[in-house]
Enzyme design. Structure first.
Site, mmCIF file in Angstrom:
data_model
loop_
_atom_site.group_PDB
_atom_site.id
_atom_site.type_symbol
_atom_site.label_atom_id
_atom_site.label_comp_id
_atom_site.label_asym_id
_atom_site.label_seq_id
_atom_site.Cartn_x
_atom_site.Cartn_y
_atom_site.Cartn_z
ATOM 1 N N LYS A 30 0.882 -1.193 -0.004
ATOM 2 C CA LYS A 30 -0.064 -0.060 -0.030
ATOM 3 C C LYS A 30 1.125 1.156 -0.050
ATOM 4 O O LYS A 30 1.961 1.208 0.437
ATOM 5 C CB LYS A 30 -0.774 0.025 1.093
ATOM 6 C CG LYS A 30 -2.348 0.842 0.922
ATOM 7 C CD LYS A 30 -3.162 -0.041 0.239
ATOM 8 C CE LYS A 30 -4.565 1.019 0.403
ATOM 9 N NZ LYS A 30 -5.634 0.092 -0.151
ATOM 10 N N ASP A 41 -6.951 4.493 -4.457
ATOM 11 C CA ASP A 41 -7.539 4.324 -3.118
ATOM 12 C C ASP A 41 -8.202 5.538 -2.869
ATOM 13 O O ASP A 41 -8.702 6.489 -3.787
ATOM 14 C CB ASP A 41 -6.455 3.847 -2.059
ATOM 15 C CG ASP A 41 -7.201 3.209 -0.848
ATOM 16 O OD1 ASP A 41 -7.586 2.056 -0.963
ATOM 17 O OD2 ASP A 41 -7.483 4.120 0.188
HETATM 18 N N1 GLU Z 1 -7.406 0.333 -2.805
HETATM 19 C C1 GLU Z 1 -8.142 -0.838 -3.337
HETATM 20 C C2 GLU Z 1 -8.109 -1.782 -1.968
HETATM 21 O O1 GLU Z 1 -8.128 -1.352 -0.794
HETATM 22 C C3 GLU Z 1 -7.719 -1.480 -4.443
HETATM 23 C C4 GLU Z 1 -6.366 -1.985 -4.677
HETATM 24 C C5 GLU Z 1 -5.869 -2.251 -5.985
HETATM 25 O O2 GLU Z 1 -6.682 -2.637 -7.058
HETATM 26 O O3 GLU Z 1 -4.616 -2.631 -5.980
HETATM 27 O O4 GLU Z 1 -8.158 -2.891 -2.158
#
Ligand code: GLU
Length: 449
Positions: A129, A169
């Site tokens: 992340k 996100d």
């Molecule tokens: N931010 C999204 C999550 O919390 C998507 C992450 C992604 O597609 O890599 O899963």
């Protein structure tokens, strides 16, 4: 929060010591360790070679300066983060969040959750992340572009389709992904489509990726209801938030004939007994990028904006928290339960506090944790990577069918795992254990690394 197994207490103690002050990360680790007590009792081999300690320690943590120039010519400094948490199952995968609340602890909690979520999808993706404490609110398009370029100028050296694949996100949508992909392409001189997901359709994006998190959440809730022989038809639904996850959760609930009464932003909530007008909501949030209070001004009769109010005061059958972490507290859970809520499905990451989750379990409310229920977004990101790798592009229906199938698989896996560990109906336990087992097996095979 309840007690964790005595064998795992030292693991938690070490996480607390080593990551002092990172409350959200502590919360996320505590919840997973709480579930793992039953696993180590049944399969002590999963605790060998400090496997659980290793899962709790990110493989790599990157913190960097993001200098950029605002429209008035002032130099602004933000802080950028990428936590590359676990790559046992595939390249690090997880979104980027731009929000003033972002700090290392927030990114670590999100990265930790992402490991188990990504494992649950069954796709070959590790967990990571990233983000920045940059506040996009009120910034011009030019400022957003310059910030994204500055952010990617540093981050690009840590990415790659086989290394680390970010997406969006909170605060990062299609526009920001476009600017970041453009800068990555410029700096590396490579058209490496699989390095980012959530891309626009004209340059390598996947159909249904925009809708996937919200749609997937509703598929998951539909599966939960089906175990009781129920459907969404005629159910009163409350969806917190009004961003990407909330908008497409509302769309899918409406397709299944549920009645969405309310949605929110950080200033308050809209109550529209006639059902939220989705076209108007999309116009305000996706096109104009305005605040939710405009909804009532534009809609007129029947809609109310309750400034500063809690959306969880609205009586409903199904509650879908789709805003942010810890937005639904024990007090809110008590109100929801008193008003007869039957199902709670988390569209956001960790939106319910631990005491809220305990109250739902104690009162027989079906509860789906985000790491299972919102996994449709990242699962469709993995489908986007698949399309990029094969230089192919699937139809909307084909992609959505894969998403629905993946969500059914996650639901059934969580339910079966909860049964296997003598906690029928406990999706938190099912998700944590099923996600953990997949990562643990890969880590065991790869040796102590
Ligand atoms: N931010 C999204 C999550 O919390 C998507 C992450 C992604 O597609 O890599 O899963």
């Amino acid at each position: 929060m309840s007690k964790i197994d005595e064998k795992l207490q030292p693991v938690l103690d070490e996480v607390l010591r080593r990551n002092a002050g990172e409350a959200e990360f502590h919360q996320a680790v505590h919840e997973v360790l709480e579930s793992l007590g039953r696993v180590v009792a049944k399969h002590p081999e999963y605790a060998h070679h400090a496997l659980i300690e290793r899962i709790c320690e990110p493989e790599r943590q990157i913190i960097f300066r993001v200098p950029w120039v605002d429209d008035s010519g002032q130099v602004q400094i933000n802080r950028g983060f990428r936590v590359q948490f676990n790559s046992a199952l595939g390249p690090y995968k997880g979104g980027i969040r731009f929000h003033p609340s972002v700090n290392l602890g927030i990114i670590k909690f999100l990265g930790f959750e992402q490991i188990f979520k990504n494992a649950l999808t069954g796709m070959p993706i590790g967990g990571g992340k990233g983000g920045s404490d940059f506040n996009p609110r009120g910034r011009s398009d030019g400022e957003i572009m310059r910030f994204c370029q500055a952010f990617m100028t540093e981050l690009q050296r840590h990415l790659g389709e086989y290394t680390d694949v970010p997406a969006g996100d909170i605060g990062v949508g299609g526009r920001e992904i476009g600017y970041m992909f453009g800068q990555y392409k410029r700096l590396t001189n490579r058209y490496e489509a699989g390095v980012l997901t959530g891309k626009g359709l004209v340059y390598g994006g996947s159909r249904a990726r925009t809708e996937a998190t919200g749609f997937g959440l509703v598929y998951f809730v539909q599966q939960m209801l089906a175990t009781k022989g129920a459907t969404l038809d005629g159910k009163r639904v409350v969806v917190s938030g009004s961003g990407n996850v909330a908008i497409y959760a509302i769309e899918k609930v409406q397709q299944f004939d549920g009645r969405v009464l309310a949605c929110s932003d950080s200033n308050g909530y809209v109550l529209d007994e006639g059902g939220i007008d989705l076209a108007l909501l999309k116009e305000i949030k996706e096109v104009r990028r305005e605040r939710l209070s405009d909804y009532v001004r534009m809609k007129g009769a029947g809609a109310h904006y309750i400034e500063g109010g809690s959306i969880w005061d609205v009586a409903c059958d199904v509650a879908l928290p789709c805003a942010t972490q810890n937005e639904l507290t024990g007090k809110d859970a008590t109100t929801l339960i008193r008003n007869g809520v039957q199902v709670v499905g988390e569209g956001a990451n960790m939106p319910s506090t631990p005491d809220a989750v305990d109250l739902f379990h104690q009162n027989g409310v079906m509860f789906a944790p985000g790491k299972a229920a919102n996994a449709g977004g990242v699962a469709t990101s993995a489908l986007e990577m698949q399309q990029n790798a094969s230089r192919d592009s699937w139809t909307f229906d084909q992609t959505e069918a894969r998403l629905a199938q993946i969500m059914r698989g996650i639901h059934d896996n969580c339910a079966a795992t909860a049964d296997e560990y003598s906690a029928p109906g406990n999706y938190v336990l099912g998700a944590n254990i099923a996600g953990f087992v997949r990562v643990a097996e890969a880590m065991q095979s790869l040796g102590v690394i």
